[in-house]
Scaffold this motif. Structure first.
Motif, PDB file in Angstrom:
ATOM      1  N   ALA A   8       0.838  -1.201   0.000  1.00 35.98           N
ATOM      2  CA  ALA A   8       0.000   0.000   0.000  1.00 35.98           C
ATOM      3  C   ALA A   8       0.875   1.253   0.000  1.00 35.98           C
ATOM      4  CB  ALA A   8      -0.916  -0.006   1.217  1.00 35.98           C
ATOM      5  N   SER A   9       0.445   2.264  -0.737  1.00 38.72           N
ATOM      6  CA  SER A   9       1.175   3.538  -0.766  1.00 38.72           C
ATOM      7  C   SER A   9       0.770   4.429   0.403  1.00 38.72           C
ATOM      8  CB  SER A   9       0.901   4.252  -2.084  1.00 38.72           C
ATOM      9  OG  SER A   9      -0.500   4.441  -2.268  1.00 38.72           O
ATOM     10  N   ALA A  10      -0.416   4.191   0.971  1.00 40.63           N
ATOM     11  CA  ALA A  10      -0.901   4.988   2.111  1.00 40.63           C
ATOM     12  C   ALA A  10      -2.053   4.226   2.752  1.00 40.63           C
ATOM     13  CB  ALA A  10      -1.378   6.367   1.656  1.00 40.63           C
ATOM     14  N   ALA A  11      -2.299   4.505   4.028  1.00 43.98           N
ATOM     15  CA  ALA A  11      -3.417   3.846   4.723  1.00 43.98           C
ATOM     16  C   ALA A  11      -3.825   4.661   5.930  1.00 43.98           C
ATOM     17  CB  ALA A  11      -3.030   2.426   5.149  1.00 43.98           C
ATOM     18  N   ILE A  12      -5.067   4.398   6.384  1.00 42.11           N
ATOM     19  CA  ILE A  12      -5.608   5.035   7.591  1.00 42.11           C
ATOM     20  C   ILE A  12      -6.669   4.091   8.144  1.00 42.11           C
ATOM     21  CG2 ILE A  12      -7.445   6.309   6.357  1.00 42.11           C
ATOM     22  CD1 ILE A  12      -6.855   8.710   8.227  1.00 42.11           C
ATOM     23  N   ASP A  13      -6.897   4.152   9.456  1.00 41.55           N
ATOM     24  CA  ASP A  13      -8.022   3.379   9.986  1.00 41.55           C
ATOM     25  C   ASP A  13      -9.236   4.296  10.121  1.00 41.55           C
ATOM     26  OD1 ASP A  13      -6.783   4.721  12.211  1.00 41.55           O
ATOM     27  OD2 ASP A  13      -7.885   3.411  13.570  1.00 41.55           O
ATOM     28  N   ILE A  14     -10.417   3.699  10.013  1.00 39.83           N
ATOM     29  CA  ILE A  14     -11.651   4.485   9.980  1.00 39.83           C
ATOM     30  C   ILE A  14     -12.227   4.547  11.385  1.00 39.83           C
ATOM     31  CG2 ILE A  14     -13.875   4.810   8.857  1.00 39.83           C
ATOM     32  CD1 ILE A  14     -11.440   4.815   6.977  1.00 39.83           C
ATOM     33  N   SER A  15     -11.891   5.595  12.112  1.00 39.04           N
ATOM     34  CA  SER A  15     -12.416   5.767  13.461  1.00 39.04           C
ATOM     35  C   SER A  15     -13.470   6.865  13.508  1.00 39.04           C
ATOM     36  CB  SER A  15     -11.277   6.079  14.435  1.00 39.04           C
ATOM     37  OG  SER A  15     -10.504   7.154  13.970  1.00 39.04           O
ATOM     38  N   ASP A  16     -13.348   7.861  12.642  1.00 42.74           N
ATOM     39  CA  ASP A  16     -14.265   9.010  12.677  1.00 42.74           C
ATOM     40  C   ASP A  16     -15.315   8.953  11.572  1.00 42.74           C
ATOM     41  OD1 ASP A  16     -12.869  10.025  14.829  1.00 42.74           O
ATOM     42  OD2 ASP A  16     -11.593  11.305  13.604  1.00 42.74           O
ATOM     43  N   GLY A  17     -15.204   8.009  10.658  1.00 43.91           N
ATOM     44  CA  GLY A  17     -16.109   7.938   9.510  1.00 43.91           C
ATOM     45  C   GLY A  17     -15.301   7.888   8.228  1.00 43.91           C
ATOM     46  N   LEU A  18     -15.791   7.112   7.275  1.00 45.20           N
ATOM     47  CA  LEU A  18     -15.037   6.893   6.035  1.00 45.20           C
ATOM     48  C   LEU A  18     -14.752   8.198   5.291  1.00 45.20           C
ATOM     49  CD1 LEU A  18     -13.826   5.033   3.879  1.00 45.20           C
ATOM     50  CD2 LEU A  18     -16.148   4.659   2.986  1.00 45.20           C
ATOM     51  N   ALA A  19     -15.770   9.046   5.172  1.00 41.89           N
ATOM     52  CA  ALA A  19     -15.568  10.285   4.412  1.00 41.89           C
ATOM     53  C   ALA A  19     -14.534  11.179   5.093  1.00 41.89           C
ATOM     54  CB  ALA A  19     -16.895  11.021   4.260  1.00 41.89           C
ATOM     55  N   GLN A  20     -14.667  11.320   6.418  1.00 37.34           N
ATOM     56  CA  GLN A  20     -13.746  12.206   7.128  1.00 37.34           C
ATOM     57  C   GLN A  20     -12.322  11.645   7.136  1.00 37.34           C
ATOM     58  OE1 GLN A  20     -15.218  13.931  10.759  1.00 37.34           O
ATOM     59  NE2 GLN A  20     -13.179  14.013  11.672  1.00 37.34           N
ATOM     60  N   ASP A  21     -12.173  10.364   7.420  1.00 42.52           N
ATOM     61  CA  ASP A  21     -10.829   9.787   7.463  1.00 42.52           C
ATOM     62  C   ASP A  21     -10.212   9.735   6.071  1.00 42.52           C
ATOM     63  OD1 ASP A  21     -10.437   9.412  10.262  1.00 42.52           O
ATOM     64  OD2 ASP A  21     -11.895   7.786  10.208  1.00 42.52           O
ATOM     65  N   ALA A  22     -11.030   9.498   5.033  1.00 42.52           N
ATOM     66  CA  ALA A  22     -10.512   9.587   3.667  1.00 42.52           C
ATOM     67  C   ALA A  22      -9.994  10.997   3.393  1.00 42.52           C
ATOM     68  CB  ALA A  22     -11.598   9.203   2.665  1.00 42.52           C
ATOM     69  N   GLY A  23     -10.692  11.996   3.958  1.00 45.43           N
ATOM     70  CA  GLY A  23     -10.236  13.379   3.811  1.00 45.43           C
ATOM     71  C   GLY A  23      -8.862  13.601   4.434  1.00 45.43           C
ATOM     72  N   HIS A  24      -8.626  12.986   5.607  1.00 43.68           N
ATOM     73  CA  HIS A  24      -7.292  13.112   6.230  1.00 43.68           C
ATOM     74  C   HIS A  24      -6.228  12.518   5.318  1.00 43.68           C
ATOM     75  CE1 HIS A  24      -9.354  14.451   9.699  1.00 43.68           C
ATOM     76  NE2 HIS A  24      -9.677  13.275  10.197  1.00 43.68           N
ATOM     77  N   LEU A  25      -6.526  11.358   4.752  1.00 45.93           N
ATOM     78  CA  LEU A  25      -5.548  10.694   3.883  1.00 45.93           C
ATOM     79  C   LEU A  25      -5.311  11.528   2.616  1.00 45.93           C
ATOM     80  CD1 LEU A  25      -5.316   6.899   3.176  1.00 45.93           C
ATOM     81  CD2 LEU A  25      -4.879   8.578   1.403  1.00 45.93           C
ATOM     82  N   ALA A  26      -6.413  12.041   2.029  1.00 43.83           N
ATOM     83  CA  ALA A  26      -6.285  12.855   0.814  1.00 43.83           C
ATOM     84  C   ALA A  26      -5.415  14.083   1.073  1.00 43.83           C
ATOM     85  CB  ALA A  26      -7.674  13.271   0.322  1.00 43.83           C
ATOM     86  N   ARG A  27      -5.644  14.729   2.216  1.00 41.86           N
ATOM     87  CA  ARG A  27      -4.891  15.936   2.552  1.00 41.86           C
ATOM     88  C   ARG A  27      -3.415  15.604   2.769  1.00 41.86           C
ATOM     89  NH1 ARG A  27      -7.450  17.060   7.010  1.00 41.86           N
ATOM     90  NH2 ARG A  27      -9.312  17.382   5.765  1.00 41.86           N
ATOM     91  N   ALA A  28      -3.147  14.517   3.513  1.00 45.22           N
ATOM     92  CA  ALA A  28      -1.756  14.155   3.793  1.00 45.22           C
ATOM     93  C   ALA A  28      -1.018  13.771   2.514  1.00 45.22           C
ATOM     94  CB  ALA A  28      -1.713  13.004   4.802  1.00 45.22           C
ATOM     95  N   SER A  29      -1.729  13.160   1.566  1.00 46.36           N
ATOM     96  CA  SER A  29      -1.084  12.693   0.335  1.00 46.36           C
ATOM     97  C   SER A  29      -1.117  13.726  -0.779  1.00 46.36           C
ATOM     98  CB  SER A  29      -1.780  11.408  -0.155  1.00 46.36           C
ATOM     99  OG  SER A  29      -1.482  10.316   0.681  1.00 46.36           O
ATOM    100  N   GLY A  30      -1.942  14.760  -0.619  1.00 42.16           N
ATOM    101  CA  GLY A  30      -2.070  15.743  -1.692  1.00 42.16           C
ATOM    102  C   GLY A  30      -2.718  15.165  -2.935  1.00 42.16           C
ATOM    103  N   VAL A  31      -3.754  14.364  -2.722  1.00 44.51           N
ATOM    104  CA  VAL A  31      -4.473  13.737  -3.830  1.00 44.51           C
ATOM    105  C   VAL A  31      -5.978  13.912  -3.610  1.00 44.51           C
ATOM    106  CG1 VAL A  31      -2.690  11.985  -4.245  1.00 44.51           C
ATOM    107  CG2 VAL A  31      -4.593  11.494  -2.663  1.00 44.51           C
ATOM    108  N   SER A  32      -6.741  13.501  -4.624  1.00 42.62           N
ATOM    109  CA  SER A  32      -8.196  13.440  -4.509  1.00 42.62           C
ATOM    110  C   SER A  32      -8.610  11.978  -4.417  1.00 42.62           C
ATOM    111  CB  SER A  32      -8.827  14.101  -5.738  1.00 42.62           C
ATOM    112  OG  SER A  32     -10.231  13.857  -5.762  1.00 42.62           O
ATOM    113  N   LEU A  33      -9.540  11.686  -3.507  1.00 40.02           N
ATOM    114  CA  LEU A  33     -10.055  10.311  -3.384  1.00 40.02           C
ATOM    115  C   LEU A  33     -11.500  10.287  -3.876  1.00 40.02           C
ATOM    116  CD1 LEU A  33      -8.701   9.143   0.101  1.00 40.02           C
ATOM    117  CD2 LEU A  33      -7.590   9.049  -2.139  1.00 40.02           C
ATOM    118  N   VAL A  34     -11.787   9.325  -4.719  1.00 42.96           N
ATOM    119  CA  VAL A  34     -13.136   9.166  -5.252  1.00 42.96           C
ATOM    120  C   VAL A  34     -13.694   7.843  -4.739  1.00 42.96           C
ATOM    121  CG1 VAL A  34     -14.576   9.141  -7.303  1.00 42.96           C
ATOM    122  CG2 VAL A  34     -12.391  10.377  -7.330  1.00 42.96           C
ATOM    123  N   LEU A  35     -14.716   7.943  -3.893  1.00 39.29           N
ATOM    124  CA  LEU A  35     -15.369   6.741  -3.359  1.00 39.29           C
ATOM    125  C   LEU A  35     -16.571   6.405  -4.230  1.00 39.29           C
ATOM    126  CD1 LEU A  35     -15.252   7.855   0.372  1.00 39.29           C
ATOM    127  CD2 LEU A  35     -14.185   5.756  -0.494  1.00 39.29           C
TER     128      LEU A  35
END
Lengths: 310, 310
Positions: free
Chosen positions: A203-230
């Motif tokens: 995996a190039s990046a990962a996070i665990d979902i403790s606060d909600g998928l959308a919010q935690d995906a946002g943390h990952l997107a911000r840290a990686s400087g990418v856009s995530l499309v669910l």
């Protein structure tokens, strides 16, 4: 119970069970054998009245959940746990047997994950609270920041089930085959350590979902400087029919629960291929920023996030 | 302040300042470079209404004291700190500026000791509480259990000063040259890490004095299976005239304060020779069990101990 009596009991229950533990409970600190890999170090808290109330879960369950939540952060880094510490506050209305129950719940979670609890601290306080520190190691820890456009998004474990279960408990709903799996998801979450160990190198990046998928995906997107499309249908498909049935029993939108509900402790990873058999494809990594949800290519509105101190 | 905003601020204030910190605040966990020495792992808590009240110390002071108390356990093991984590609960009556003040106090203590704070957790709760986990390393950690009959007992740092200072604060006494050093001892204790680093290879056993010299000596005696004999005049001489003056100002017995008062975080070590220049001889290790205090060879009664949850 005095702190020393409790530590003695904790030592008897949860004492060294790993060859890496050179000195467990009973001294000024625990001692662990060193290893060649980088160390992964995290802390998480579970506070009565904030993260749980005793009409929703007994103290054993609270101890179990708190331990799993803390260890989930090691899973998200792809780390192997070495040891954990427990710092508790005990209210005046807490009996000695309550403390035993809480400790037993922590012990059950620690045993299920194979993590020795090597020390702790006990203090009076106005409510029950559980602060769990976890130490692990990983040759190549997986961060939130490495996702690359072109990766796929992968989910291991359910999202939304625990949120439906919590609403069932809060609403006082009678047990049912539709709600029981959701209540179990909230009461007995599992830190996905085995899935996490498959992440390094895959995996190039990962996070665990403790606060909600959308919010935690946002943390990952911000840290990686990418856009995530669910992809909404892929997310619901990955979670399976238990979410749809549980949400229907309470008249809730399963997608809103899946995107906004926390405390299932699923893992979200970015990778070209599935990092392991538990991972289901739920979307894509693109250039850009932020998170969006699509259903058949059309944008779906995101639910509001959840922050423990918001 | 949201947890994410606080973590961002914590990261800016206390971010990586050690080459051993590979990843600081902002991911699921911190990552530290491995080393060849055994790891030393401990946690300590400081809870409003139990360990401090805001009429005795401001939140910056509470943060400072909590950090020093936690790191003192590493000093007692002869360990060099690698990193620390902070888990806080913030009450509804806590303002954002209060959280800043608390964080600044932790940062000041961490800077004074050269210890990076690499992560944390923020939660609401019914009161302020500070749970500090510390990770260090020591080639030869010093335990409580190695003392041998024939060793001498050595004390580095004051005992009893903080207890006199706390009583001065609780009694609302006006500042005075006799009480100021005692109040400073309670408000600004120091984890004696440099003294602790002299223990490995020199001391057979050690403990830090958090609950009181007599009680903590009892823990060491029990762990080592020896008897400890404290010489009252050597103890008072090791602490010096500030204790005698402070106790006199409040009509207290300086020996009772020295034996029963906690929270100075002095180090008590067993060794044939002084482990370092700060260590003063205060007694002897004998075969047997328990702790006794003598003055010119005659037994002196021990004060009752102090246990946070007694």
């Amino acid at each position: 119970m005095s702190e020393h009596a409790w530590l003695a009991r904790l030592g008897a229950t949860l004492g060294p069970s790993s060859p890496r533990v050179l000195l467990g409970i009973g001294d000024d600190a625990a001692v662990l054998a060193p290893g060649p890999s980088p160390l992964v170090f995290t802390v998480d808290a579970s506070v009565e009245g904030v993260h749980f109330t005793l009409d929703l879960v007994d103290l054993g369950g609270a101890g179990y959940r708190a331990f799993m939540a803390a260890l989930s952060d090691l899973a998200a880094m792809g780390a192997r746990p070495l040891a954990a510490l427990s710092s508790l506050t005990v209210p005046g209305y807490g009996a000695e047997s309550d403390l035993d129950t809480l400790t037993a719940g922590q012990a059950a979670a620690a045993a299920a994950l194979g993590v020795p609890i090597v020390g702790g601290n006990l203090s009076r306080g106005p409510c029950w609270s559980i602060h769990t520190s976890a130490l692990g190691e990983a040759a190549e820890p997986v961060r939130r920041s490495g996702a690359r456009p072109g990766d796929s998004l992968w989910l291991a474990g359910p999202v939304g089930l625990a949120a439906v279960g919590l609403r069932a408990l809060l609403g006082g709903h009678a047990p049912s085959s539709a709600l029981d799996p959701c209540i179990a998801a909230w009461r007995r979450p599992v830190a996905r350590l085995a899935d996490g160990l498959l992440l390094p190198g895959r995996a190039s990046a990962a996070i665990d979902i403790s606060d909600g998928l959308a919010q935690d995906a946002g943390h990952l997107a911000r840290a990686s400087g990418v856009s995530l499309v669910l992809d909404a249908d892929l997310v619901l498909g990955a979670v399976g029919p238990e979410l749809t049935a549980g949400a229907a029993a309470l008249g809730l939108d399963p997608l809103a629960m899946a995107l906004g509900g926390g405390e299932d402790y699923a893992l979200l990873a970015c990778a070209a291929q599935a990092p392991g058999p538990a991972f289901r494809r739920v979307g894509a990594v693109e250039a850009g920023q932020g998170v969006r949800v699509e259903r058949a290519g059309v944008a779906v509105a995101l639910p509001a996030g959840f922050d423990h101190l918001a």
